[in-house]
Motif scaffolding. Structure first.
Motif, PDB file in Angstrom:
ATOM      1  N   GLU A  80     -15.975 -54.623 -11.272  1.00 35.53           N
ATOM      2  CA  GLU A  80     -16.135 -53.315 -11.908  1.00 35.53           C
ATOM      3  C   GLU A  80     -15.705 -52.169 -10.994  1.00 35.53           C
ATOM      4  N   ASP A  81     -15.552 -52.453  -9.697  1.00 34.92           N
ATOM      5  CA  ASP A  81     -15.168 -51.418  -8.738  1.00 34.92           C
ATOM      6  C   ASP A  81     -13.688 -51.427  -8.386  1.00 34.92           C
ATOM      7  N   GLU A  82     -12.912 -52.328  -8.982  1.00 35.37           N
ATOM      8  CA  GLU A  82     -11.526 -52.475  -8.554  1.00 35.37           C
ATOM      9  C   GLU A  82     -10.682 -51.227  -8.798  1.00 35.37           C
ATOM     10  N   ASN A  83     -11.071 -50.356  -9.715  1.00 35.38           N
ATOM     11  CA  ASN A  83     -10.285 -49.167 -10.020  1.00 35.38           C
ATOM     12  C   ASN A  83     -10.969 -47.865  -9.626  1.00 35.38           C
ATOM     13  N   ILE A  84     -12.032 -47.974  -8.801  1.00 38.91           N
ATOM     14  CA  ILE A  84     -12.763 -46.791  -8.347  1.00 38.91           C
ATOM     15  C   ILE A  84     -12.280 -46.416  -6.949  1.00 38.91           C
ATOM     16  N   LEU A  85     -11.757 -45.203  -6.821  1.00 43.29           N
ATOM     17  CA  LEU A  85     -11.256 -44.732  -5.536  1.00 43.29           C
ATOM     18  C   LEU A  85     -12.418 -44.487  -4.587  1.00 43.29           C
ATOM     19  N   SER A  86     -12.286 -44.991  -3.391  1.00 44.86           N
ATOM     20  CA  SER A  86     -13.280 -44.765  -2.344  1.00 44.86           C
ATOM     21  C   SER A  86     -12.846 -43.626  -1.431  1.00 44.86           C
TER      22      SER A  86
END
Length: 137
Positions: A80-86
């Motif tokens: 679910e985090d693969e497309n969330i920019l850090s």
């Protein structure tokens, strides 16, 4: 490298005086490449915390790319985090052996790359003449 935006606190950008929270309000939607250009696209997240007046789509267009490095990251533990920019950061091209670091400056220095680092470790690192950010309502 020239840009029409500034980086704010390594999670957001400022475009024409507007603060755009890339980490909380947008999700990466894809990359496209043509001749010497690379475009990274982001779309507005559908969370209830995202203001209704937020931009619908962002396009980071990297023009005359002369360095392009990327990695996929780990999609197994937190898909679910693969497309969330850090992190978004300008970073010296002389330090290309470090792809998970960031520096706190708003505008690029002459010999900087730009790094986009995602929560799952996915990474794009580019060097180009110009980055144009286009925000669509």
């Amino acid at each position: 490298m020239k840009t029409n935006f500034e980086i704010e606190e390594n999670y957001a950008v400022q475009l024409n005086g507007v603060h755009i929270d890339l980490h909380n309000n947008f999700e990466f939607s894809g990359v496209s490449e043509s001749k010497n250009d690379v475009q990274l696209d982001f779309v507005k997240s559908n969370g209830d915390w995202v203001h209704e007046n937020e931009f619908n789509r962002l396009k980071f267009i990297h023009k005359n790319v002369n360095f392009n490095n990327s990695s996929d990251g780990d999609n197994t533990n937190y898909p679910e985090d693969e497309n969330i920019l850090s992190v978004i950061s300008f970073f010296p091209k002389t330090m290309r052996d470090i792809n998970d670091g960031f520096m706190q400056h708003n505008k690029p220095n002459e010999n900087d790359d730009i790094i986009y680092l995602f929560e799952n470790g996915k990474m794009f690192r580019l060097n180009c003449e110009q980055i144009e950010l286009i925000a669509e309502k």
